[in-house]
Design a protein around this motif. Structure first.
Motif, PDB file in Angstrom:
ATOM      1  N   UNK A   1       9.614  64.265  91.250  1.00  0.00           N
ATOM      2  CA  UNK A   1      11.065  63.500  90.606  1.00  0.00           C
ATOM      3  C   UNK A   1      12.812  64.183  91.332  1.00  0.00           C
ATOM      4  N   UNK A   2      12.426  65.901  91.745  1.00  0.00           N
ATOM      5  CA  UNK A   2      13.507  65.969  92.325  1.00  0.00           C
ATOM      6  C   UNK A   2      13.708  65.794  93.765  1.00  0.00           C
ATOM      7  N   UNK A   3      12.856  65.906  94.018  1.00  0.00           N
ATOM      8  CA  UNK A   3      13.329  65.022  96.067  1.00  0.00           C
ATOM      9  C   UNK A   3      13.782  62.878  95.234  1.00  0.00           C
ATOM     10  N   UNK A   4      13.294  62.580  94.633  1.00  0.00           N
ATOM     11  CA  UNK A   4      13.744  61.180  93.966  1.00  0.00           C
ATOM     12  C   UNK A   4      15.552  61.207  94.346  1.00  0.00           C
ATOM     13  N   UNK A   5      15.500  62.021  93.037  1.00  0.00           N
ATOM     14  CA  UNK A   5      17.046  62.061  92.586  1.00  0.00           C
ATOM     15  C   UNK A   5      17.607  62.164  93.625  1.00  0.00           C
ATOM     16  N   UNK A   6      17.523  63.232  94.307  1.00  0.00           N
ATOM     17  CA  UNK A   6      17.799  63.827  95.676  1.00  0.00           C
ATOM     18  C   UNK A   6      17.523  62.698  96.748  1.00  0.00           C
ATOM     19  N   UNK A   7      16.956  62.226  96.742  1.00  0.00           N
ATOM     20  CA  UNK A   7      17.604  60.795  97.426  1.00  0.00           C
ATOM     21  C   UNK A   7      18.159  59.781  97.312  1.00  0.00           C
ATOM     22  N   UNK A   8      18.605  59.594  95.812  1.00  0.00           N
ATOM     23  CA  UNK A   8      18.899  58.604  95.295  1.00  0.00           C
ATOM     24  C   UNK A   8      20.019  59.387  95.636  1.00  0.00           C
ATOM     25  N   UNK A   9      20.721  60.433  95.387  1.00  0.00           N
ATOM     26  CA  UNK A   9      22.260  61.209  95.186  1.00  0.00           C
ATOM     27  C   UNK A   9      22.482  60.235  97.078  1.00  0.00           C
ATOM     28  N   UNK A  10      22.089  61.254  97.495  1.00  0.00           N
ATOM     29  CA  UNK A  10      22.257  60.459  99.779  1.00  0.00           C
ATOM     30  C   UNK A  10      22.634  58.897  99.040  1.00  0.00           C
ATOM     31  N   UNK A  11      21.889  58.507  98.928  1.00  0.00           N
ATOM     32  CA  UNK A  11      21.801  56.945  99.545  1.00  0.00           C
ATOM     33  C   UNK A  11      23.092  56.857  99.110  1.00  0.00           C
ATOM     34  N   UNK A  12      23.345  57.404  97.089  1.00  0.00           N
ATOM     35  CA  UNK A  12      24.497  56.510  96.575  1.00  0.00           C
ATOM     36  C   UNK A  12      25.719  57.066  97.353  1.00  0.00           C
ATOM     37  N   UNK A  13      25.670  58.353  98.168  1.00  0.00           N
ATOM     38  CA  UNK A  13      26.848  58.953  99.212  1.00  0.00           C
ATOM     39  C   UNK A  13      26.644  58.278 100.293  1.00  0.00           C
ATOM     40  N   UNK A  14      25.994  57.569 101.024  1.00  0.00           N
ATOM     41  CA  UNK A  14      26.007  56.828 102.254  1.00  0.00           C
ATOM     42  C   UNK A  14      26.006  55.969 102.543  1.00  0.00           C
TER      43      UNK A  14
END
Length: 180
Positions: A149-162
């Motif tokens: 889940x930590x990784x999913x959260x980081x990926x979602x944050x990256x997707x939101x930013x980019x």
């Protein structure tokens, strides 16, 4: 974890209670216990067996009554075989074992978690909530997620930013796939 007395070492300018002492009468959460050194494991085992600890630089034992909840992402049975984890500590801690399945094993949770993270992260950034295309979400559901889940959260944050206003399959393939 066990605290220290004033003057116990160079930077010990005041007495400090350790985590066991702070948790006396309550619960102490030990995260990533599988990464703990064998020396620290021995000290934790002693504290759990004797219900007492000794601060660094002290000759007095302090009684503690602590319930311990421990977590790890490692297979402790395997770590015991490798000599990296004490079997006696494992048995002391494994009174009740709760195995949390990996995110890959519960891919059906990914859409709800992704939606939650999108809402939370967009709110943290003070931005309008982004949408995610169904194909992009399907791609996320099919990924391995070794970091859970930590990784999913980081990926979602990256997707939101980019990404633009909508997270697309192309965004997922560009910014998420192959990042681990």
């Amino acid at each position: 974890m066990f605290g220290h007395e004033k003057g116990a070492f160079t930077s010990a300018i005041k007495q400090r209670k350790g985590k066991f002492e702070q948790a006396d009468g309550g619960t102490l959460f030990l995260d990533e216990i599988g990464d703990m050194s064998l020396s620290a494991q021995a000290k934790v085992l002693r504290a759990l067996q004797e219900n007492r600890i000794c601060r660094v630089g002290s000759d007095k034992d302090i009684e503690v009554n602590v319930r311990v909840v421990a977590a790890t992402n490692k297979n402790l049975r395997h770590e015991i075989e490798l000599g990296n984890f004490r079997e006696d500590l494992y048995h002391r801690l494994s009174v009740i074992v709760v195995r949390v399945p990996t995110l890959k094993e519960r891919a059906e949770d990914i859409p709800a978690l992704t939606d939650y993270f999108i809402q939370k992260i967009c709110a943290e950034y003070g931005m309008e909530q982004k949408k995610i295309e169904p194909k992009a979400l399907d791609e996320l559901c099919g990924m391995e997620w070794p970091g859970n889940i930590r990784e999913l959260r980081n990926v979602v944050e990256r997707l939101i930013i980019l990404s633009d206003k909508t997270i697309t399959l192309e965004d997922v393939n560009t910014y998420a796939v192959g990042t681990f």
